[in-house]
Write an enzyme that holds these catalytic residues in place. Structure first.
Site, PDB file in Angstrom:
ATOM      1  N   ARG A  76      26.165 -21.383  34.540  1.00 30.67           N
ATOM      2  CA  ARG A  76      24.834 -21.414  35.148  1.00 30.67           C
ATOM      3  C   ARG A  76      24.445 -22.868  35.429  1.00 30.67           C
ATOM      4  O   ARG A  76      24.753 -23.765  34.655  1.00 30.67           O
ATOM      5  CB  ARG A  76      23.794 -20.793  34.202  1.00 30.67           C
ATOM      6  N   TYR A 204      28.992 -17.348  40.423  1.00 32.22           N
ATOM      7  CA  TYR A 204      29.272 -17.249  38.991  1.00 32.22           C
ATOM      8  C   TYR A 204      28.175 -16.559  38.184  1.00 32.22           C
ATOM      9  O   TYR A 204      26.998 -16.907  38.305  1.00 32.22           O
ATOM     10  CB  TYR A 204      29.499 -18.652  38.381  1.00 32.22           C
ATOM     11  N   LYS A 213      20.209 -12.538  34.210  1.00 32.35           N
ATOM     12  CA  LYS A 213      19.205 -13.504  33.788  1.00 32.35           C
ATOM     13  C   LYS A 213      18.036 -13.553  34.780  1.00 32.35           C
ATOM     14  O   LYS A 213      16.877 -13.711  34.397  1.00 32.35           O
ATOM     15  CB  LYS A 213      19.836 -14.894  33.615  1.00 32.35           C
ATOM     16  N   HIS A 233      15.898 -12.700  25.335  1.00 35.64           N
ATOM     17  CA  HIS A 233      17.339 -13.008  25.297  1.00 35.64           C
ATOM     18  C   HIS A 233      17.869 -12.610  23.915  1.00 35.64           C
ATOM     19  O   HIS A 233      18.192 -13.465  23.097  1.00 35.64           O
ATOM     20  CB  HIS A 233      17.529 -14.516  25.551  1.00 35.64           C
ATOM     21  N   SER A 255      22.567 -19.282  24.611  1.00 34.74           N
ATOM     22  CA  SER A 255      23.833 -18.939  25.239  1.00 34.74           C
ATOM     23  C   SER A 255      25.009 -19.479  24.425  1.00 34.74           C
ATOM     24  O   SER A 255      24.988 -20.635  23.989  1.00 34.74           O
ATOM     25  CB  SER A 255      23.871 -19.518  26.653  1.00 34.74           C
ATOM     26  N   CYS A 257      25.965 -18.713  21.428  1.00 28.44           N
ATOM     27  CA  CYS A 257      25.648 -18.983  20.022  1.00 28.44           C
ATOM     28  C   CYS A 257      25.782 -17.748  19.140  1.00 28.44           C
ATOM     29  O   CYS A 257      25.243 -17.704  18.041  1.00 28.44           O
ATOM     30  CB  CYS A 257      24.259 -19.590  19.892  1.00 28.44           C
ATOM     31  N   ASP A 282      22.831  -8.991  24.773  1.00 28.59           N
ATOM     32  CA  ASP A 282      22.277 -10.171  25.454  1.00 28.59           C
ATOM     33  C   ASP A 282      20.780 -10.070  25.750  1.00 28.59           C
ATOM     34  O   ASP A 282      20.082 -11.064  25.671  1.00 28.59           O
ATOM     35  CB  ASP A 282      23.050 -10.424  26.759  1.00 28.59           C
ATOM     36  N   ARG A 374      34.933 -15.851  30.680  1.00 28.83           N
ATOM     37  CA  ARG A 374      34.191 -14.643  30.282  1.00 28.83           C
ATOM     38  C   ARG A 374      35.013 -13.386  30.526  1.00 28.83           C
ATOM     39  O   ARG A 374      35.939 -13.369  31.334  1.00 28.83           O
ATOM     40  CB  ARG A 374      32.896 -14.553  31.094  1.00 28.83           C
TER      41      ARG A 374
HETATM   42  P1  GTP Z   1      25.903 -15.649  25.850  1.00 27.68           P
HETATM   43  O1  GTP Z   1      26.728 -14.524  26.403  1.00 27.68           O
HETATM   44  O2  GTP Z   1      26.210 -16.963  26.522  1.00 27.68           O
HETATM   45  O3  GTP Z   1      24.435 -15.379  25.842  1.00 27.68           O
HETATM   46  O4  GTP Z   1      26.431 -15.938  24.364  1.00 27.68           O
HETATM   47  P2  GTP Z   1      26.393 -15.169  22.952  1.00 27.68           P
HETATM   48  O5  GTP Z   1      25.186 -15.588  22.195  1.00 27.68           O
HETATM   49  O6  GTP Z   1      26.626 -13.707  23.132  1.00 27.68           O
HETATM   50  O7  GTP Z   1      27.639 -15.853  22.199  1.00 27.68           O
HETATM   51  P3  GTP Z   1      29.007 -15.230  21.648  1.00 27.68           P
HETATM   52  O8  GTP Z   1      28.794 -14.148  20.626  1.00 27.68           O
HETATM   53  O9  GTP Z   1      29.855 -14.890  22.806  1.00 27.68           O
HETATM   54  O10 GTP Z   1      29.632 -16.473  20.868  1.00 27.68           O
HETATM   55  C1  GTP Z   1      29.913 -17.696  21.489  1.00 27.68           C
HETATM   56  C2  GTP Z   1      30.879 -18.514  20.673  1.00 27.68           C
HETATM   57  O11 GTP Z   1      30.389 -18.705  19.346  1.00 27.68           O
HETATM   58  C3  GTP Z   1      32.245 -17.841  20.548  1.00 27.68           C
HETATM   59  O12 GTP Z   1      33.242 -18.800  20.780  1.00 27.68           O
HETATM   60  C4  GTP Z   1      32.271 -17.358  19.119  1.00 27.68           C
HETATM   61  O13 GTP Z   1      33.566 -17.327  18.600  1.00 27.68           O
HETATM   62  C5  GTP Z   1      31.353 -18.348  18.382  1.00 27.68           C
HETATM   63  N1  GTP Z   1      30.665 -17.704  17.219  1.00 27.68           N
HETATM   64  C6  GTP Z   1      30.008 -16.521  17.215  1.00 27.68           C
HETATM   65  N2  GTP Z   1      29.548 -16.200  15.974  1.00 27.68           N
HETATM   66  C7  GTP Z   1      29.922 -17.224  15.166  1.00 27.68           C
HETATM   67  C8  GTP Z   1      29.747 -17.482  13.755  1.00 27.68           C
HETATM   68  O14 GTP Z   1      29.160 -16.704  13.003  1.00 27.68           O
HETATM   69  N3  GTP Z   1      30.263 -18.665  13.287  1.00 27.68           N
HETATM   70  C9  GTP Z   1      30.924 -19.540  14.104  1.00 27.68           C
HETATM   71  N4  GTP Z   1      31.394 -20.662  13.558  1.00 27.68           N
HETATM   72  N5  GTP Z   1      31.122 -19.318  15.434  1.00 27.68           N
HETATM   73  C10 GTP Z   1      30.630 -18.185  15.963  1.00 27.68           C
HETATM   74  C1  SPV Z   2      24.245 -16.885  29.106  1.00 24.04           C
HETATM   75  O1  SPV Z   2      24.540 -17.977  29.627  1.00 24.04           O
HETATM   76  O2  SPV Z   2      23.321 -16.771  28.258  1.00 24.04           O
HETATM   77  C2  SPV Z   2      25.013 -15.664  29.458  1.00 24.04           C
HETATM   78  C3  SPV Z   2      25.995 -15.750  30.554  1.00 24.04           C
HETATM   79  O3  SPV Z   2      24.798 -14.628  28.852  1.00 24.04           O
HETATM   80  S1  SPV Z   2      25.253 -15.729  32.123  1.00 24.04           S
HETATM   81  O4  SPV Z   2      25.325 -14.361  32.638  1.00 24.04           O
HETATM   82  O5  SPV Z   2      26.036 -16.624  32.987  1.00 24.04           O
HETATM   83  O6  SPV Z   2      23.878 -16.130  32.041  1.00 24.04           O
HETATM   84 MN    MN Z   3      23.054 -14.803  27.450  1.00 25.55          MN
END
Ligand code: GTP
Ligand code: SPV
Ligand code: MN
Length: 590
Positions: A76, A204, A213, A233, A255, A257, A282, A374
């Site tokens: 983004r 993207y 979003k 979110h 994002s 996290c 999400d 992704r």
């Molecule tokens: P968006 O789709 O961008 O909104 O992200 P999200 O909040 O769904 O994040 P996601 O669960 O995909 O995690 C993002 C990254 O953080 C990945 O590389 C995970 O492996 C890492 N991660 C997730 N949970 C943990 C955790 O509890 N500890 C650590 N150290 N890393 C984590």
């Molecule tokens: C984020 O960035 O928080 C996502 C991926 O979940 S996107 O759809 O690109 O916003």
């Molecule tokens: Mn997101």
């Protein structure tokens, strides 16, 4: 131009709008999507033929494809994202702003003729269960077949949306063109007063899948303020304890996290009898129920999840889920036509193409997959998929988590004193930036409610809306702050995270029911170590002490940056948050 609307009747408002858009963009053809299986096959063939999708090894990964985005189009672009309201103040200091007339004019010039030689796809989509009072309809027009195939997984697309809409004009008009993918001519503009989104110059994720979003957060947050609900979110997960009771929890983390990971968490072997039910990873839309509780739906139908870091050790449910009918974006491609990314189960490949399609040098010191690579997949493919996802009334939320990436300062978990203090914890959230957006990675920035890039109006007013929602919810969820990302001096994570986060959820559930042991501290209720950790976890006592410690001086040092941030909202800052800040200062100094 071929203007056939196929077999499904299209209402006059949609027809008129598409006609106007086509006159501007001048596509060779218009394709009306119905969401059928047949259509998916046709579109996939078109995508493969045009180079938008690369077929993967269909024996190992049936129904899976790889997409490589343009090199300058991998995340983004927040600096190119605008909220276009009459007054700049309505958009607030949290948004880039352009006057509506100016931005319509500017973008019209880029759209003009942008679809020549291309097909214009019309995608009607429904956000939320059919027939639900929560649900909203959008219609996206796009010249990207990749976007169509992603929207098909991410939303309830086609006939179901048209049926829900009927003859109404009440749908979000989502116009998207890749145009020439020139970053100088890339804009993602929102017009809340017109229920309209115009996005141009990017193909993207969050820039181009306008349901996500742009509609479900930026436009929806403003609608929520007007109509008395919340668009957040947030993941939604049902946590079943060994006695069979399911507690629903929402979590707002910025994002990349950890939302997807928490939504499909795998309980550790030592926590027998616990089960996870995934509702969403999400986005949550929340409304007050007649019982005075807050109820949530997930408006989406799929995941657009971060690939790197997804493996059997971290998220085995996620790893299994993407073995069929998945679109991968910007991962690495191995010789045998399968995919790979950093954190994948398999060893580092000797022969692979990196996300750009170049031979990858494992010794080169750069990743094979883009850090924001992704996967797109239907929610129904999650091993933890919960049929409650379909419930028109949603699920009742007992607890809300605000989480972020913080190496220091913020304890593993603590509980707010009440709703207003919980709103303050959300409003002061700060996190280290990630690869999900362009720009520097690892820099701490304020990201209130994990909504900084997604709140479609003045964030001061948004906090005011949170406080007023608190008055309507007679039985509000308990609010917590979490942080899985504390590190020691050598950079090692202090907390194992992933499945072990269930220990934190167990304490959260106890507290939500009025139980669980906690110490009252100036920042909130912090768990006692023994009541949090329980059996079967190998973390040293000194690490646990560090994870749960509250460094009073460091928090005092943080007070000024909190109030400086609040000051940027001027009169829009609700008194309740100023009050919470004063009360925190008093507790820290007392
Ligand atoms: P968006 O789709 O961008 O909104 O992200 P999200 O909040 O769904 O994040 P996601 O669960 O995909 O995690 C993002 C990254 O953080 C990945 O590389 C995970 O492996 C890492 N991660 C997730 N949970 C943990 C955790 O509890 N500890 C650590 N150290 N890393 C984590
Ligand atoms: C984020 O960035 O928080 C996502 C991926 O979940 S996107 O759809 O690109 O916003
Ligand atoms: Mn997101």
């Amino acid at each position: 131009m071929n203007q056939s609307t196929g077999t499904i009747p299209i209402n006059a408002h949609i027809q008129k709008w598409v006609k106007d858009v086509a006159a501007m963009c001048q596509p060779d053809e218009v394709f009306w999507c119905d969401g059928s299986e047949d259509e998916k096959e046709r579109l996939t063939k078109i995508a493969v033929h045009g180079g938008d999708l690369i077929p993967l090894n269909q024996k190992e990964l049936p129904g899976c494809y790889l997409h490589r985005s343009a090199l300058n189009d991998v995340a983004r672009t927040e600096n190119l994202t605008f909220v276009c309201t009459d007054q700049q103040e309505e958009a607030g200091p949290n948004n880039n702003w352009m006057a509506p007339a100016e931005s319509y004019e500017k973008l019209s010039k880029i759209y003009a003729g942008s679809m020549r030689g291309r097909t214009l796809y019309v995608i009607p989509f429904l956000m939320g269960p059919a027939g639900s009072r929560f649900s909203k309809v959008g219609v996206q027009v796009t010249d990207s077949v990749y976007v169509v195939l992603n929207m098909r997984l991410m939303t309830r697309m086609g006939k179901i949306a048209l049926d829900h809409l009927g003859n109404s004009d009440d749908f979000t008009r989502c116009l998207h063109s890749k145009a020439d993918l020139d970053i100088e001519r890339r804009f993602i503009c929102h017009y809340p007063q017109d229920n309209t989104i115009w996005s141009v110059g990017s193909g993207y994720g969050g820039n181009a899948l306008l349901a996500k979003k742009c509609l479900a957060l930026r436009i929806a947050s403003k609608l929520g303020q007007k109509e008395g609900w919340l668009a957040e979110h947030m993941l939604i997960v049902g946590v079943e304890s060994p006695d069979g009771e399911i507690t629903y929890i929402c979590g707002a983390f910025p994002s990349a996290c950890g939302k997807t990971n928490m939504a499909m968490l795998v309980p550790p072997p030592s926590m027998k009898g616990w089960k996870i039910h995934t509702i969403g990873d999400d986005i949550s839309w929340l409304r007050v129920g007649s019982d005075g509780r807050l109820w949530a739906i997930n408006p989406e139908a799929g995941f657009f999840g971060v690939a790197p870091g997804t493996g059997s050790n971290t998220n085995s449910n996620g790893f299994k889920m993407v073995k069929r009918d998945t679109i991968f974006t910007n991962v690495a491609l191995r010789d045998d036509g399968t995919v790979w990314w950093e954190g994948h189960d398999d060893p580092v490949p000797d022969n692979a193409q990196d996300w750009r399609g170049k031979p990858w040098d494992p010794e080169g010191g750069y990743p094979a997959a883009h850090p924001n690579a992704r996967f797109t997949v239907s929610i129904k493919q999650s091993p933890t998929y919960s049929p409650e996802w379909e419930k028109p009334e949603g699920v009742p939320i007992s607890a809300m988590l605000f989480g972020a990436r913080r190496q220091k300062l913020v304890p593993l978990v603590y509980q707010s004193f009440n709703w207003q203090h919980g709103t303050f914890l959300g409003a002061t959230l700060a996190s280290e930036t990630t690869a999900a957006a362009t720009g520097a990675v690892g820099v701490v920035r304020r990201d209130p409610m994990a909504m900084l890039p997604f709140c479609g109006y003045n964030m001061g007013d948004y906090w005011g809306h949170w406080l007023s929602m608190g008055k309507q919810v007679t039985n509000p969820p308990k609010v917590f702050r979490v942080n899985w990302f504390q590190r020691n001096e050598r950079g090692r994570f202090l907390w194992p995270g992933f499945g072990e986060n269930l220990r934190v959820l167990r304490w959260v559930i106890e507290r939500s029911k009025g139980g669980g042991n906690a110490n009252e501290t100036p920042i909130g209720y912090v768990p006692q170590a023994t009541s949090l950790i329980g059996e079967g976890l190998d973390v040293s006592k000194s690490d646990v002490d560090q994870l749960l410690s509250v460094d009073r001086q460091a928090w005092k040092n943080n007070l000024k940056s909190q109030s400086d941030f609040f000051d940027t909202f001027g009169d829009h800052l609700p008194a309740g948050l100023r009050e919470e800040h004063r009360a925190l200062a008093k507790r820290l100094n007392g």
